[in-house]
Design an enzyme around this catalytic site. Structure first.
Site, short mmCIF file in Angstrom:
data_model
loop_
_atom_site.label_atom_id
_atom_site.label_comp_id
_atom_site.label_asym_id
_atom_site.label_seq_id
_atom_site.Cartn_x
_atom_site.Cartn_y
_atom_site.Cartn_z
N ASN A 1 -27.86 -14.04 -8.74
CA ASN A 1 -26.75 -14.79 -7.90
C ASN A 1 -28.06 -16.27 -7.59
O ASN A 1 -29.44 -16.01 -7.91
CB ASN A 1 -25.78 -14.78 -6.76
N ASP B 1 -23.04 -6.97 -6.72
CA ASP B 1 -22.33 -5.65 -6.50
C ASP B 1 -22.76 -4.30 -7.17
O ASP B 1 -22.03 -3.55 -7.43
CB ASP B 1 -21.06 -5.75 -5.42
N LYS C 1 -32.53 -7.19 -28.34
CA LYS C 1 -31.17 -7.90 -27.51
C LYS C 1 -29.97 -8.14 -28.59
O LYS C 1 -30.58 -8.14 -29.60
CB LYS C 1 -32.37 -9.92 -27.86
N PHE D 1 -26.75 -10.17 6.19
CA PHE D 1 -25.92 -11.31 6.16
C PHE D 1 -24.32 -10.99 5.46
O PHE D 1 -24.69 -10.19 4.62
CB PHE D 1 -27.15 -12.06 5.09
N LYS E 1 -18.07 -6.55 7.58
CA LYS E 1 -18.95 -6.06 7.03
C LYS E 1 -19.28 -5.27 8.11
O LYS E 1 -20.53 -4.20 8.27
CB LYS E 1 -19.49 -7.05 6.66
N LYS F 1 -20.90 -1.78 7.85
CA LYS F 1 -22.09 -1.69 7.47
C LYS F 1 -23.03 -0.96 8.34
O LYS F 1 -24.43 -0.58 8.31
CB LYS F 1 -22.67 -2.80 6.72
O1 PMT Z 1 -32.22 -17.55 -0.53
P1 PMT Z 1 -31.45 -18.22 0.10
O2 PMT Z 1 -30.62 -19.32 -1.49
O3 PMT Z 1 -31.85 -19.17 0.43
O4 PMT Z 1 -29.95 -18.21 0.30
C1 PMT Z 1 -30.03 -17.79 1.89
C2 PMT Z 1 -28.31 -16.87 0.91
C3 PMT Z 1 -26.92 -17.43 1.51
C4 PMT Z 1 -28.45 -15.77 0.14
C5 PMT Z 1 -28.28 -15.45 2.59
O5 PMT Z 1 -28.06 -16.37 4.07
C6 PMT Z 1 -27.08 -15.07 2.74
O6 PMT Z 1 -25.86 -14.84 3.00
N1 PMT Z 1 -27.53 -13.26 2.27
C7 PMT Z 1 -26.79 -12.24 2.19
C8 PMT Z 1 -26.14 -12.66 0.26
C9 PMT Z 1 -24.86 -11.04 0.39
O7 PMT Z 1 -25.24 -10.54 0.04
O8 PMT Z 1 -23.79 -11.21 1.23
P2 PMT Z 1 -22.65 -9.79 0.87
O9 PMT Z 1 -21.81 -10.39 1.84
O10 PMT Z 1 -21.90 -9.75 -0.19
O11 PMT Z 1 -23.60 -8.60 1.58
C10 PMT Z 1 -23.57 -8.08 3.31
C11 PMT Z 1 -24.57 -7.38 3.37
O12 PMT Z 1 -24.69 -6.01 2.43
C12 PMT Z 1 -25.59 -8.11 3.37
O13 PMT Z 1 -26.77 -8.33 3.59
C13 PMT Z 1 -26.13 -6.99 2.08
O14 PMT Z 1 -28.10 -7.67 1.67
C14 PMT Z 1 -25.86 -5.92 1.93
N2 PMT Z 1 -25.49 -5.56 0.49
C15 PMT Z 1 -24.82 -6.20 0.17
C16 PMT Z 1 -24.50 -5.24 -1.61
C17 PMT Z 1 -25.05 -4.39 -1.78
N3 PMT Z 1 -25.01 -3.88 -2.96
N4 PMT Z 1 -26.35 -3.22 -0.75
C18 PMT Z 1 -26.31 -4.09 -0.02
O15 PMT Z 1 -26.98 -3.79 1.43
#
Ligand code: PMT
Length: 411
Positions: free
Chosen positions: A216, A285, A295, A330, A344, A348
C-alpha cells in the site's frame, strides 16, 4: 545520560540571538548542537557580536542567512524581522549582555535583535553572560526580574573563572543546560522522560515472487513523526519499520521488516520492554498463499488468479501482552470514519485510535500533512484540522500522556 544529551529538536525552528561578549564562540557551538539535534536555526547578531565572531561563521554553521541590520534590504528580503520572529518555535538569546537585558526589559527596539524581541510570541529564553560585578548589580538583577515576570526563561550564568580574570558568577551557562532549557520550553518538562515507546510505521510487503508484491502507499512519515516526537520528549523509542525510503532516525533503535509476519515477530520481541505501543503501520491484511522463489513466467496467460490468505492481526496478537500498557492504533477509513474507527478501537482493545479519512487528497498516505480524529474508549472525540504530521504526532502524544498519567493515578 542527561536530559540535554537526549534532547531532540527535529522539525523545530530555533531563532538564536547573539549579543557581544567573549562567550560568543560558545554560541557557534550551540548552533551546531541545535542543528545536530535536527533543529532549523536562524541567527540574529548585534553589531557588537560581529566584533567577536563573523556572521559568515554563523551562516555556515546555521546554513541560513544571518540577520544583522534592520535596514538591510537584503536581510529584509530573505526573511523580514516580523517574519523571522513569527517563524520561530523558540527564541533564545545566548549570550545576553547586560545591555541587551536592559533594552529588552525596557522595550527599547533600536536594532534588529531588540525589535525581534518585541515581536516574538513564541517561548523566549535568555542566557546572560557578563562580568560577575555586572551580574550582581541591582540594575541587572531588576532587569532579570522584570523579564522573568513577563515569562522569559532565564538560564542563569555559571560560576567560575571569567574571561576578565575575575572569579564568580557570570559565565555563559553550559551548553547542556541551555539545551535542556530549550527542550523544556519546546516540549514542557520532557514529559515522556523515563517512558519506553514502541512505534510501528510504513507498509508491509507481501511477495508472490521475487519481483512482485502486494502493498500500500504508506510512506512511513506518520509513524516516523511519532517516533521522533516521542524521542524529543524524552522517551526511549523503538521503531519497527516496513519498507520506506526514510532514513533511520537518530537516537532511535530502528528495526527494518518487510512482511506482516516479520512485523509481528519484531513487535512480539519488543513489547515486553515497552510501556506504550503506537501502531501506525499500514499492515497488509492478506498475503499470497504461494510465494514462488522464482519469477512467475507470463507464458502468454491473459488472466491469472492470486489466492490470498489472511495475515495475523498484530494488535490482536499482542492483546494478551497489554496489561497496563497503553495501546494506540490508527484507522485508515474510506467511509463512516468515526463509526468504523470506534469498532476497531473496541475490537482491538485499544486505549486510543487515530482515524484518517484516506479519501481526502491533502492528507493521509504519503503526504507531509494529516487530518485526523482521535477517539478514546469513554466516548472521547477530538477532530484535528490539517496539520503537519509532526504536529499531529505531538497532539496524539499529548493525549496519550494524559491517559497514561490518569491511569497511573487511578491504578
Ligand atoms: O505512512 P504515511 O504515508 O505517513 O501514512 C500514514 C497512514 C495513513 C498509513 C497512517 O496514518 C494510518 O492510518 N495507519 C493505519 C493504516 C491501517 O492499516 O489501518 P487499518 O484500519 O487497516 O488498521 C487498524 C489498526 O490495526 C492499525 O493500527 C494497524 O496498524 C493495525 N493492524 C492492521 C492490520 C493488521 N494485520 N494488523 C494490525 O495490527
Amino acid at each position: 545520560m542527561t536530559m540535554g544529551e537526549k534532547a531532540n529538536f527535529h522539525g523545530r525552528k530555533i531563532l538564536l540571538g547573539v549579543t557581544g561578549g567573549i562567550s560568543v564562540y560558545k554560541s557557534a557551538e550551540l548552533v551546531r548542537e541545535f542543528i545536530r539535534r535536527g533543529a532549523e536555526v536562524s541567527v540574529v547578531m548585534t553589531e557588537n557580536a560581529t566584533r567577536f565572531i563573523t556572521p559568515l561563521t554563523m551562516e555556515s554553521l546555521s546554513r541560513n542567512p544571518v540577520g544583522l541590520d534592520m535596514f538591510s534590504l537584503t536581510d529584509e528580503r530573505t526573511m523580514g524581522h516580523i517574519d523571522r520572529a513569527k517563524w520561530a518555535d523558540l527564541f533564545i538569546v545566548a549570550p545576553a549582555t547586560a545591555n541587551y537585558l536592559a533594552k529588552a526589559a525596557c522595550g527599547i527596539a533600536d536594532d534588529l535583535l531588540t525589535t525581534i524581541s518585541l515581536v516574538a510570541r513564541c517561548p523566549v529564553a535568555v542566557a546572560p553572560a557578563m562580568n560577575t560585578n555586572m551580574w550582581s548589580h541591582p540594575t541587572v538583577q531588576d532587569n532579570i526580574r522584570t523579564l522573568e515576570e513577563r515569562g522569559v526563561k532565564i538560564i542563569p550564568p555559571g560560576e567560575g573563572e571569567l574571561a576578565c580574570g575575575d572569579k564568580g558568577k557570570g559565565r555563559l551557562a553550559d551548553l547542556d543546560i541551555i539545551i535542556k532549557a530549550a527542550q523544556e520550553l519546546l516540549y514542557g518538562a520532557c514529559d515522556m522522560s523515563g517512558l519506553s515507546v514502541l512505534v510501528t510505521a510504513g507498509p508491509t510487503r507481501e511477495s508472490m515472487d521475487p519481483v512482485r508484491f502486494i502493498s500500500n502507499p504508506s510512506s512511513g512519515k506518520m509513524g516516523y513523526a511519532i517516533a521522533e516526537a516521542a524521542r524529543g520528549r524524552g522517551a526511549v523509542v523503538t521503531l519497527i519499520s516496513g519498507p520506506t525510503s526514510l532514513k533511520d532516525p537518530d537516537g532511535i533503535e530502528t528495526i527494518r521488516v518487510v512482511t506482516a509476519e516479520e512485523m509481528l515477530a519484531a513487535a512480539r520481541d519488543h513489547i515486553e520492554a515497552n510501556q506504550w505501543l503506537i501502531m501506525t503501520a499500514a499492515v497488509a491484511d492478506y498475503r499470497p498463499v504461494k510465494r514462488s522463489t522464482r519469477k512467475t513466467k507470463k507464458d502468454g496467460k491473459k488472466k491469472i488468479t492470486l489466492e490470498m490468505e489472511s495475515n495475523p492481526d498484530i494488535l490482536m496478537e499482542l492483546a494478551t501482552a497489554k496489561g497496563d500498557r497503553l495501546y494506540v492504533g490508527f484507522a485508515a477509513e474510506s467511509e463512516s470514519l468515526e463509526d468504523n474507527a470506534r469498532k476497531k478501537l473496541l475490537s482491538k482493545g485499544l486505549d486510543l485510535i487515530v482515524a484518517n479519512d484516506i479519501t481526502e487528497r491533502d492528507s493521509g498516505f504519503e503526504k507531509d500533512e494529516n487530518r485526523a480524529t482521535l477517539l478514546g474508549r469513554e466516548g472521547y472525540v477530538e477532530r484535528f484540522p490539517l496539520m503537519s504530521k509532526l504536529e499531529l504526532a505531538h497532539r496524539i502524544l499529548d493525549h496519550s500522556s494524559v491517559l497514561w498519567r490518569a491511569a497511573a493515578k487511578n491504578g
